[in-house]
Design an enzyme around this catalytic site. Structure first.
Site, PDB file in Angstrom:
ATOM      1  N   ASP A  69     -42.747  35.661 -27.615  1.00 34.48           N
ATOM      2  CA  ASP A  69     -42.143  35.054 -28.801  1.00 34.48           C
ATOM      3  C   ASP A  69     -40.935  34.188 -28.444  1.00 34.48           C
ATOM      4  OD1 ASP A  69     -42.808  34.786 -31.535  1.00 34.48           O
ATOM      5  OD2 ASP A  69     -40.973  35.825 -32.083  1.00 34.48           O
ATOM      6  N   GLU A 108     -31.289  33.231 -33.137  1.00 33.56           N
ATOM      7  CA  GLU A 108     -32.461  33.930 -32.662  1.00 33.56           C
ATOM      8  C   GLU A 108     -32.587  33.828 -31.142  1.00 33.56           C
ATOM      9  OE1 GLU A 108     -35.228  33.514 -35.981  1.00 33.56           O
ATOM     10  OE2 GLU A 108     -36.749  33.257 -34.438  1.00 33.56           O
ATOM     11  N   GLU A 147     -42.907  31.139 -41.076  1.00 29.30           N
ATOM     12  CA  GLU A 147     -41.804  32.057 -41.372  1.00 29.30           C
ATOM     13  C   GLU A 147     -42.259  33.203 -42.281  1.00 29.30           C
ATOM     14  OE1 GLU A 147     -39.669  31.547 -39.277  1.00 29.30           O
ATOM     15  OE2 GLU A 147     -38.124  30.077 -39.812  1.00 29.30           O
ATOM     16  N   GLU A 169     -51.268  33.016 -35.994  1.00 23.48           N
ATOM     17  CA  GLU A 169     -50.393  34.194 -36.054  1.00 23.48           C
ATOM     18  C   GLU A 169     -51.156  35.462 -35.667  1.00 23.48           C
ATOM     19  OE1 GLU A 169     -47.108  34.590 -36.508  1.00 23.48           O
ATOM     20  OE2 GLU A 169     -46.658  32.482 -36.834  1.00 23.48           O
TER      21      GLU A 169
HETATM   22  C1  LIG Z   1     -45.281  33.502 -33.465  1.00 26.43           C
HETATM   23  C2  LIG Z   1     -44.133  33.442 -34.387  1.00 26.43           C
HETATM   24  N1  LIG Z   1     -44.355  33.136 -35.668  1.00 26.43           N
HETATM   25  C3  LIG Z   1     -43.333  33.067 -36.538  1.00 26.43           C
HETATM   26  C4  LIG Z   1     -42.042  33.312 -36.136  1.00 26.43           C
HETATM   27  C5  LIG Z   1     -40.926  33.265 -37.140  1.00 26.43           C
HETATM   28  O1  LIG Z   1     -39.866  32.507 -36.764  1.00 26.43           O
HETATM   29  C6  LIG Z   1     -41.849  33.630 -34.769  1.00 26.43           C
HETATM   30  N2  LIG Z   1     -40.612  33.899 -34.291  1.00 26.43           N
HETATM   31  N3  LIG Z   1     -42.905  33.695 -33.937  1.00 26.43           N
END
Ligand SMILES: Cc1ncc(CO)c(N)n1
Length: 235
Positions: free
Chosen positions: A61, A102, A154, A224
């Protein structure tokens, strides 16, 4: 009562102010739920998550979030050229500020879990998703379409992680901060703002653009699901 509610599904912008996004969420409920109630996040919620899976997700991520920055910048550029509401810029800017946080958080969290972010190799699902983001950065992609993708990206995280914090969840203490990051009320409001912007843009958009945005929404949801699937250790 039954007849009335099924009638409403077919309507998009009626006086009840049912937005385009809500009609998609109803139409594609099962698909969307596949992303927001994925076995990985459900395992966080029920406390059975394998920390190795979590670490794998964390490293992947971080790569995605770095690729998300230029995408956000591209949405900002589109908004500045195409939006008729100056407050859109402020919402997008707040998203950029939270991405800044983040990135710092990922570094801190990775060191806490002993994940080396510099040696993470992006997996296929991640590469594919980043490539998809890149395709949406083109100046030929219209603002309502890009905004739809932004909201959907999001919203999946918000709904997934908020579920891990609901009453009765057994999320391990060490993972609560992660769930808070995307599952907190402020992030929920931010997602609602994104959804409102998407709805407003789509209401004014021609049908072919609305269809294009719907396809993009579905593709985000698929990406996702594939992204969560990466946390499987055999993958
Ligand atoms: C794969 C993914 N989708 C959405 C978000 C949301 O910011 C993230 N951090 N990572």
């Amino acid at each position: 009562m039954e007849a009335k509610s099924s009638q409403m599904v077919g309507k998009t912008n009626d006086s009840n102010k049912v937005g385009v996004v809500e009609t998609w969420l109803r139409k594609h409920r099962l698909v969307f739920t596949g992303a927001t109630r994925h076995p990985f996040t459900l395992s966080i919620r029920d406390g059975t998550v394998d920390f190795k899976s979590f670490k794998k997700w964390l490293g992947q991520d971080y790569i995605f979030v770095r690729a998300f920055v230029p995408f956000l910048a591209s949405v900002l550029v589109k908004a500045s050229k195409e939006s008729d509401d100056t407050s859109d810029i402020e919402v997008i800017l707040s998203g950029m500020a939270s991405i800044n946080d983040e990135i710092a958080w990922f570094k801190k969290e990775a060191s806490r879990f002993g994940v080396s972010l510099t040696s993470v190799v992006p997996q296929k699902a991640n590469v594919d998703y980043c490539r998809f983001l890149e395709s949406l950065m083109s100046s030929e992609v219209e603002y309502p379409v890009a905004m739809t993708a932004f909201w959907a990206i999001e919203a999946v995280y918000q709904e997934s992680f908020a579920h891990c914090l609901e009453e009765g969840s057994k999320t391990p203490e060490e993972l609560k901060e992660t769930c808070q990051r995307w599952g907190n009320e402020g992030f929920g409001k931010y997602c609602q703002s994104l959804q409102n912007i998407a709805n407003r843009c789509l209401e004014k958009a021609p049908d072919n653009l609305v269809s294009k945005a719907e396809v993009v929404f579905l593709r985000v949801v698929e990406h996702e699901v594939q992204f969560w699937n990466m946390s499987r250790l055999e993958a």
